[in-house]
Motif scaffolding. Structure first.
Motif, PDB file in Angstrom:
ATOM      1  N   UNK A  19       0.886  -1.189  -0.058  1.00 24.29           N
ATOM      2  CA  UNK A  19       0.254   0.121   0.113  1.00 24.29           C
ATOM      3  C   UNK A  19       0.950   1.140  -0.048  1.00 24.29           C
ATOM      4  N   UNK A  20       1.909   1.247   0.794  1.00 23.22           N
ATOM      5  CA  UNK A  20       2.859   2.411   0.760  1.00 23.22           C
ATOM      6  C   UNK A  20       3.591   2.518  -0.547  1.00 23.22           C
ATOM      7  N   UNK A  21       3.978   1.585  -1.249  1.00 22.56           N
ATOM      8  CA  UNK A  21       4.539   1.883  -2.342  1.00 22.56           C
ATOM      9  C   UNK A  21       3.538   2.145  -3.567  1.00 22.56           C
ATOM     10  N   UNK A  22       2.253   1.563  -3.294  1.00 17.97           N
ATOM     11  CA  UNK A  22       1.242   2.184  -4.203  1.00 17.97           C
ATOM     12  C   UNK A  22       1.036   3.461  -4.048  1.00 17.97           C
ATOM     13  N   UNK A  23       0.557   4.078  -2.894  1.00 15.24           N
ATOM     14  CA  UNK A  23       0.100   5.414  -2.694  1.00 15.24           C
ATOM     15  C   UNK A  23       1.417   6.261  -3.069  1.00 15.24           C
ATOM     16  N   UNK A  26       1.458   6.431  -6.801  1.00 14.38           N
ATOM     17  CA  UNK A  26       0.437   7.339  -7.527  1.00 14.38           C
ATOM     18  C   UNK A  26       0.622   8.984  -7.141  1.00 14.38           C
ATOM     19  N   UNK A  27       0.995   9.134  -5.934  1.00 12.00           N
ATOM     20  CA  UNK A  27       1.239  10.487  -5.485  1.00 12.00           C
ATOM     21  C   UNK A  27       2.372  11.130  -6.385  1.00 12.00           C
ATOM     22  N   UNK A  28       3.454  10.335  -6.569  1.00 11.82           N
ATOM     23  CA  UNK A  28       4.700  10.794  -7.191  1.00 11.82           C
ATOM     24  C   UNK A  28       4.306  11.143  -8.396  1.00 11.82           C
ATOM     25  N   UNK A  29       3.470  10.377  -9.006  1.00 12.52           N
ATOM     26  CA  UNK A  29       3.418  10.494 -10.530  1.00 12.52           C
ATOM     27  C   UNK A  29       2.716  11.949 -10.680  1.00 12.52           C
ATOM     28  N   UNK A  41       4.394  10.009 -15.497  1.00 12.06           N
ATOM     29  CA  UNK A  41       3.132   9.306 -15.501  1.00 12.06           C
ATOM     30  C   UNK A  41       3.587   7.718 -15.733  1.00 12.06           C
ATOM     31  N   UNK A  42       4.995   7.529 -15.673  1.00 15.60           N
ATOM     32  CA  UNK A  42       5.207   5.924 -15.838  1.00 15.60           C
ATOM     33  C   UNK A  42       5.288   5.580 -14.555  1.00 15.60           C
ATOM     34  N   UNK A  43       4.925   6.326 -13.565  1.00  9.27           N
ATOM     35  CA  UNK A  43       4.886   5.713 -12.044  1.00  9.27           C
ATOM     36  C   UNK A  43       3.328   4.857 -11.830  1.00  9.27           C
ATOM     37  N   UNK A  50       1.266  -2.327  -7.600  1.00  7.04           N
ATOM     38  CA  UNK A  50       1.435  -2.698  -6.258  1.00  7.04           C
ATOM     39  C   UNK A  50      -0.151  -2.642  -5.470  1.00  7.04           C
ATOM     40  N   UNK A  51      -1.102  -2.195  -6.070  1.00  9.46           N
ATOM     41  CA  UNK A  51      -2.241  -2.211  -5.577  1.00  9.46           C
ATOM     42  C   UNK A  51      -3.108  -3.452  -6.245  1.00  9.46           C
TER      43      UNK A  51
END
Length: 88
Positions: A19-23, A26-29, A41-43, A50-51
């Motif tokens: 979840x931490x990696x996924x969030x 997404x936020x980083x993108x 957007x490749x993130x 991850x989700x």
């Protein structure tokens, strides 16, 4: 592992890390979009991977991971009920 969902993880810690990696992805993108442009957007696929699909899928997996071994489904006469495991 018949009858188990593809959303739950083996451990709660593993699920929280996913979840931490996924969030973060997404936020980083979106945070990096003004600086890195469309490359940021490749993130998005990293976050979705991850989700295991979407943030909702991750939440469903979290509930399944926490409840694993604590609940069991019993079906009789066309009715199914959730009960605490070990209770008849």
């Amino acid at each position: 592992m018949a009858g188990e969902s593809g959303y739950a993880s083996r451990t709660l810690a593993e699920h929280l890390v996913r979840g931490g990696v996924g969030f973060a992805a997404l936020a980083g993108a979106f945070v990096l979009l003004p600086f890195a442009g469309p490359v940021a957007l490749l993130l998005l696929p990293v976050g979705l991977l991850a989700f295991r699909g979407c943030p909702t899928c991750w939440v469903i997996g979290l509930v399944e991971t926490v409840s694993r071994g604590r609940l069991q489904r019993e079906c009789a006469d066309g009715r199914c009920e959730l009960r605490k495991a070990g209770r008849t």
